[in-house]
Design a protein around this motif. Structure first.
Motif, PDB file in Angstrom:
ATOM      1  N   ALA A   1       0.832  -1.206   0.000  1.00 25.33           N
ATOM      2  CA  ALA A   1       0.000   0.000   0.000  1.00 25.33           C
ATOM      3  C   ALA A   1       0.866   1.256   0.000  1.00 25.33           C
ATOM      4  O   ALA A   1       0.531   2.257  -0.663  1.00 25.33           O
TER       5      ALA A   1
ATOM      6  N   GLU B   1       2.097   1.900  -3.471  1.00 21.17           N
ATOM      7  CA  GLU B   1       0.998   2.482  -4.270  1.00 21.17           C
ATOM      8  C   GLU B   1       0.845   3.963  -3.959  1.00 21.17           C
ATOM      9  O   GLU B   1       0.733   4.806  -4.866  1.00 21.17           O
ATOM     10  N   SER B   2       0.841   4.311  -2.674  1.00 26.83           N
ATOM     11  CA  SER B   2       0.595   5.700  -2.289  1.00 26.83           C
ATOM     12  C   SER B   2       1.721   6.622  -2.730  1.00 26.83           C
ATOM     13  O   SER B   2       1.485   7.813  -2.983  1.00 26.83           O
TER      14      SER B   2
END
Length: 409
Positions: free
Chosen positions: A255, A258-259
């Motif tokens: 995550a 992704e961020s």
């Protein structure tokens, strides 16, 4: 034939490379070896003989958090280990019981057999109080409890096998062990099995790599943040980043990638072993050790230190005490303990192919001169000799081996 019982809770064998190499070295030296360890989806068999080593596996402990979780997780494991140790003793007998932490509770399983004259070897893989402090950023009652468990383990151990010289010093000073009863055995790779293999490359991008556990204390987020900083720099060649391993932070790390907008150049392979692991490591052009400075990381000998060096990879790391003692000038150290510093050290190698070659050769030479598994086998066998010397009993045997399905690798 002398025989021993090894108890390993951290990983199943043969996936636990250090424990498996020790078991194989003992087998090759003429010992009859039984190992108790967890079962996994990849290794679900509960009773097998693998490469001549008898293995009993138990269900993995429940995963939980906090003090209650600790008691549930390790209480379940201790129950199964106690049950299987009795089964091993009844079926085969053993001359030595060899426990490998974490946790520092396995001495409880060994106590009945110490009362029967079997010496106890404590294989000091991890420093559990420091690991707790690193993971939870605090001490408190649980830290004090872990210090007590560690003290009791040293108290009941006849011989200690330390994972590095720092651990050996802790065994003597903090654990009160006599220096003659403490033997250092590093987890160097066995070069007959661990070596670079040819790999097919999809493109000419430089592959920055990480291998290891992905927990809160392992600093993998530092590498992802460094990758994001590097991507924003101009003048760098194309690169990708491969993360080999698994752990409780894996989903959060994906995550994070992704961020930060770098998921497209970050590949997470999950847990690998055997030829698949060697192929992944052989695809690395730079090996990174992103573990941050704390009281735990500063003292441990990370497997990736030995593996990167053995494969002749240029290495980037933070300046940690044990890491620098092992690698010396064979690694490129970050100028500070931040993702910015890590990115700076990686950038130097990305930009300069000749510098990568220099550090690759330094790492390869460091491994050639110092990282010899056969030397560690000598120390391992000396520890066993010392344990037998401290034992005042005669030779005991109990029962006959029960039929166990045999599997060959």
């Amino acid at each position: 034939m002398p025989n021993c019982l090894m108890i390993v809770e951290n990983l199943p064998v043969p996936l636990d490379r250090r424990a498996w190499q020790e078991a194989c070295a003992l087998r090759d030296a003429g010992w009859d070896v039984t190992v108790i360890c967890p079962a996994t989806e990849r290794h679900p068999e509960r009773e097998i003989v693998f490469d001549g080593i008898r293995i009993y596996r138990h269900p993995l402990p429940l995963e939980a958090s906090g003090a209650l979780g600790f008691l549930l997780e390790y209480g379940a494991a201790l129950f199964h280990e106690t049950r299987l140790a009795f089964k091993a003793f009844r079926r085969h007998g053993f001359d030595i019981i060899h426990i490998a932490n974490p946790p520092d509770l396995l001495f409880l399983v060994a106590l009945p057999y110490k009362a029967l004259g079997r010496p106890l070897i404590f294989d000091h893989h991890d420093i559990c109080p420091e690991l707790y402090e690193s993971k939870f950023k605090k001490r408190g009652p649980m830290h004090a409890l872990l210090r007590l468990f560690e003290k009791l383990t040293f108290l009941f151990a006849d011989v200690v096998i330390s994972a590095n010289e720092t651990f050996r010093e802790l065994a003597i000073t903090r654990g009160g062990m006599h220096p003659d009863d403490v033997f250092t055995v590093y987890g160097f790779p066995d070069l007959t099995k661990f070596k670079r293999i040819p790999t097919a490359r999809a493109d000419d991008a430089i592959n920055v790599g990480y291998v290891g556990v992905m927990g809160a204390q392992d600093g993998v987020d530092n590498l992802i943040r460094a990758v994001a900083m590097l991507r924003s720099q101009s003048g760098l060649p194309r690169f990708t980043c491969t993360f080999v391993g698994a752990g409780p932070e894996l989903a959060a790390l994906k995550a994070l990638a992704e961020s930060l907008g770098v998921a497209d150049i970050c590949q997470f392979t999950g847990f690998l072993s055997g030829e698949t692991l060697l192929a992944a490591l052989s695809s690395f052009d730079i090996g990174v050790i992103p573990d941050p400075f704390d009281t735990y990381n500063d003292k441990i000998s990370m497997c990736k230190v030995f593996e990167y060096a053995t494969l002749g990879l240029p290495i980037v790391a933070f300046e940690l005490g044990e890491t620098k003692r092992l690698l010396g000038d064979a690694a490129r150290y970050a100028p500070d303990h931040t993702p910015v510093g890590l990115a700076s050290a990686i950038s130097d190698l990305l930009k300069d192919e000749s510098l990568r070659r220099i550090y690759a050769e330094r790492a390869r030479e460091r491994a050639r001169l110092h990282f010899h598994w056969q030397d560690q086998v000598t120390a391992l066998l000396a520890a066993y000799d010392r344990a037998l010397l401290r034992s005042t009993r005669g030779t005991h045997r109990s029962g006959q081996p029960a039929a166990i399905r045999e599997e060959r690798s």
